[in-house]
Design a protein around this motif. Structure first.
Motif, PDB file in Angstrom:
ATOM      1  N   ILE A 114      36.689  34.109  26.910  1.00 17.60           N
ATOM      2  CA  ILE A 114      37.096  33.558  28.203  1.00 17.60           C
ATOM      3  C   ILE A 114      38.336  34.274  28.730  1.00 17.60           C
ATOM      4  N   SER A 115      39.254  34.620  27.838  1.00 15.23           N
ATOM      5  CA  SER A 115      40.447  35.371  28.265  1.00 15.23           C
ATOM      6  C   SER A 115      40.048  36.721  28.845  1.00 15.23           C
ATOM      7  N   LYS A 116      39.080  37.364  28.220  1.00 15.15           N
ATOM      8  CA  LYS A 116      38.595  38.650  28.735  1.00 15.15           C
ATOM      9  C   LYS A 116      37.932  38.480  30.100  1.00 15.15           C
ATOM     10  N   ILE A 117      37.119  37.438  30.230  1.00 15.30           N
ATOM     11  CA  ILE A 117      36.448  37.166  31.503  1.00 15.30           C
ATOM     12  C   ILE A 117      37.476  36.872  32.595  1.00 15.30           C
ATOM     13  N   ASN A 118      38.478  36.058  32.265  1.00 13.97           N
ATOM     14  CA  ASN A 118      39.537  35.753  33.239  1.00 13.97           C
ATOM     15  C   ASN A 118      40.224  37.024  33.721  1.00 13.97           C
ATOM     16  N   ALA A 119      40.529  37.916  32.770  1.00 12.57           N
ATOM     17  CA  ALA A 119      41.226  39.161  33.106  1.00 12.57           C
ATOM     18  C   ALA A 119      40.356  40.051  33.994  1.00 12.57           C
ATOM     19  N   LEU A 120      39.075  40.158  33.673  1.00 14.75           N
ATOM     20  CA  LEU A 120      38.167  40.986  34.465  1.00 14.75           C
ATOM     21  C   LEU A 120      38.071  40.481  35.897  1.00 14.75           C
ATOM     22  N   LEU A 121      37.885  39.175  36.055  1.00 20.50           N
ATOM     23  CA  LEU A 121      37.739  38.608  37.395  1.00 20.50           C
ATOM     24  C   LEU A 121      39.049  38.649  38.175  1.00 20.50           C
ATOM     25  N   GLN A 122      40.164  38.451  37.487  1.00 19.93           N
ATOM     26  CA  GLN A 122      41.468  38.504  38.151  1.00 19.93           C
ATOM     27  C   GLN A 122      41.752  39.900  38.665  1.00 19.93           C
ATOM     28  N   LEU A 123      41.451  40.911  37.855  1.00 24.49           N
ATOM     29  CA  LEU A 123      41.686  42.291  38.270  1.00 24.49           C
ATOM     30  C   LEU A 123      40.798  42.649  39.456  1.00 24.49           C
ATOM     31  N   THR A 124      39.558  42.169  39.453  1.00 27.59           N
ATOM     32  CA  THR A 124      38.657  42.411  40.571  1.00 27.59           C
ATOM     33  C   THR A 124      39.206  41.797  41.847  1.00 27.59           C
ATOM     34  N   ASN A 125      39.744  40.583  41.749  1.00 28.08           N
ATOM     35  CA  ASN A 125      40.331  39.930  42.918  1.00 28.08           C
ATOM     36  C   ASN A 125      41.505  40.719  43.466  1.00 28.08           C
ATOM     37  N   GLN A 126      42.348  41.249  42.573  1.00 27.86           N
ATOM     38  CA  GLN A 126      43.511  42.011  43.005  1.00 27.86           C
ATOM     39  C   GLN A 126      43.094  43.258  43.767  1.00 27.86           C
ATOM     40  N   VAL A 127      42.039  43.921  43.285  1.00 27.73           N
ATOM     41  CA  VAL A 127      41.562  45.122  43.957  1.00 27.73           C
ATOM     42  C   VAL A 127      41.004  44.781  45.327  1.00 27.73           C
ATOM     43  N   GLU A 128      40.229  43.677  45.420  1.00 30.10           N
ATOM     44  CA  GLU A 128      39.635  43.292  46.683  1.00 30.10           C
ATOM     45  C   GLU A 128      40.684  42.849  47.686  1.00 30.10           C
ATOM     46  N   ASP A 129      41.757  42.208  47.213  1.00 31.98           N
ATOM     47  CA  ASP A 129      42.783  41.692  48.109  1.00 31.98           C
ATOM     48  C   ASP A 129      43.741  42.767  48.602  1.00 31.98           C
ATOM     49  N   SER A 130      43.785  43.910  47.977  1.00 30.95           N
ATOM     50  CA  SER A 130      44.718  44.963  48.393  1.00 30.95           C
ATOM     51  C   SER A 130      43.957  46.273  48.543  1.00 30.95           C
ATOM     52  N   VAL A 131      43.079  46.302  49.531  1.00 27.63           N
ATOM     53  CA  VAL A 131      42.207  47.452  49.714  1.00 27.63           C
ATOM     54  C   VAL A 131      43.002  48.704  50.042  1.00 27.63           C
ATOM     55  N   LYS A 132      44.058  48.552  50.813  1.00 22.07           N
ATOM     56  CA  LYS A 132      44.820  49.717  51.271  1.00 22.07           C
ATOM     57  C   LYS A 132      45.814  50.201  50.227  1.00 22.07           C
ATOM     58  N   ILE A 133      46.385  49.277  49.477  1.00 24.17           N
ATOM     59  CA  ILE A 133      47.372  49.651  48.458  1.00 24.17           C
ATOM     60  C   ILE A 133      46.938  49.070  47.119  1.00 24.17           C
ATOM     61  N   LEU A 134      46.665  49.953  46.167  1.00 31.04           N
ATOM     62  CA  LEU A 134      46.285  49.528  44.823  1.00 31.04           C
ATOM     63  C   LEU A 134      47.487  49.658  43.897  1.00 31.04           C
ATOM     64  N   GLU A 135      47.763  48.614  43.134  1.00 29.68           N
ATOM     65  CA  GLU A 135      48.840  48.646  42.144  1.00 29.68           C
ATOM     66  C   GLU A 135      48.211  48.436  40.772  1.00 29.68           C
ATOM     67  N   ILE A 136      48.166  49.511  40.000  1.00 27.91           N
ATOM     68  CA  ILE A 136      47.559  49.482  38.668  1.00 27.91           C
ATOM     69  C   ILE A 136      48.636  49.869  37.662  1.00 27.91           C
ATOM     70  N   GLY A 137      49.178  48.873  36.969  1.00 27.92           N
ATOM     71  CA  GLY A 137      50.274  49.152  36.037  1.00 27.92           C
ATOM     72  C   GLY A 137      51.453  49.746  36.786  1.00 27.92           C
ATOM     73  N   ASP A 138      51.914  50.921  36.342  1.00 25.03           N
ATOM     74  CA  ASP A 138      53.046  51.574  37.014  1.00 25.03           C
ATOM     75  C   ASP A 138      52.583  52.559  38.079  1.00 25.03           C
ATOM     76  N   LEU A 139      51.314  52.476  38.439  1.00 25.43           N
ATOM     77  CA  LEU A 139      50.721  53.379  39.418  1.00 25.43           C
ATOM     78  C   LEU A 139      50.483  52.632  40.725  1.00 25.43           C
ATOM     79  N   VAL A 140      50.975  53.177  41.841  1.00 24.68           N
ATOM     80  CA  VAL A 140      50.776  52.597  43.173  1.00 24.68           C
ATOM     81  C   VAL A 140      50.082  53.629  44.045  1.00 24.68           C
ATOM     82  N   ILE A 141      48.947  53.245  44.624  1.00 23.51           N
ATOM     83  CA  ILE A 141      48.165  54.172  45.440  1.00 23.51           C
ATOM     84  C   ILE A 141      48.082  53.624  46.857  1.00 23.51           C
ATOM     85  N   ASP A 142      48.686  54.325  47.795  1.00 24.38           N
ATOM     86  CA  ASP A 142      48.741  53.932  49.203  1.00 24.38           C
ATOM     87  C   ASP A 142      47.688  54.729  49.963  1.00 24.38           C
TER      88      ASP A 142
END
Length: 225
Positions: A114-142
């Motif tokens: 369940i922890s893995k599933i939560n993490a997968l779905l949460q990360l997907t939400n973050q990507v969908e909510d910030s289409v223009k700017i992606l923040e992945i760890g210490d990487l920011v893509i504008d």
């Protein structure tokens, strides 16, 4: 907020009952199917956010089921996670090649799954909510400014390198196949050499670090968070 929908496809009734109970406790809306064909029809009907799929099933196994699911346009963004007793490397590679986002080997404790599933779905939400700017760890893509920042250092990448990085960053749980990269970054109407992707991956690694992009031999590439 509507609960996330999870579809379980497994021919073992005990597994379906245990996982359903634990996932429903977590607040998910859970659906089940005990074979691949019924699972595909159920997936088309409910359009789940995530599918947990067994590999060894009668009639249609999990690999073939996954391949058929990935052919359904409405399910392209659905996460597919294999949950299987088959832990051999070739089985896991076959799973990724079929289009899975992750592969989990049984036996696994429900809380960990369940922890893995939560993490997968949460990360997907973050990507969908910030289409223009992606923040992945210490990487920011504008995307608007074609600018990449890592640990405060700014990189102005050539367009194809940027497009390739942005694609990999759009879903860090996915292994992108070479054919898909060529189609989405260079387009079907552009003829490029076989080494084109390799050259661009090498250049990105030189700038962002050797461990930033993982190669899955014979399959494709994945951004490492």
């Amino acid at each position: 907020m509507n609960p996330k929908k999870i579809l379980l496809i497994d021919d073992e009734q005990d597994i379906l009952e245990i996982l359903s109970y634990n996932l429903e406790k977590e607040g998910y809306q859970v659906f089940t199917a005990d074979n691949g064909n019924d699972g595909i029809e159920k997936a088309k009907e409910i359009l789940p956010d995530l599918i947990l799929l067994d590999v060894m099933m009668p009639e249609k196994d999990g690999i073939e089921t996954c391949q058929d699911l990935r052919k359904v346009k409405e399910l392209q963004k659905t996460l597919i996670v294999f949950l299987s007793a088959r832990g051999e490397e070739f089985s896991q590679l076959a799973g990724y090649q079929a289009g899975a986002n992750d592969y989990v080997v049984k036996v696994i404790k429900p809380k960990i799954l369940i922890s893995k599933i939560n993490a997968l779905l949460q990360l997907t939400n973050q990507v969908e909510d910030s289409v223009k700017i992606l923040e992945i760890g210490d990487l920011v893509i504008d995307k608007d400014n074609f600018r990449v920042t890592k640990n405060g250092q700014v990189f102005l990448l050539p367009k194809k390198e940027f497009d390739l990085l942005y694609l990999l960053a759009s879903n860090t749980q996915k292994v992108f196949k070479r054919e898909e990269i060529l189609e989405k970054v260079w387009g079907n109407d552009v003829i490029v050499g076989e080494r084109t992707i390799d050259v661009h991956i090498r250049r990105l690694r030189e700038k962002l670090g050797d461990t930033s992009i993982q190669t899955l031999k014979g399959i494709g590439y994945k951004l490492v968070v």
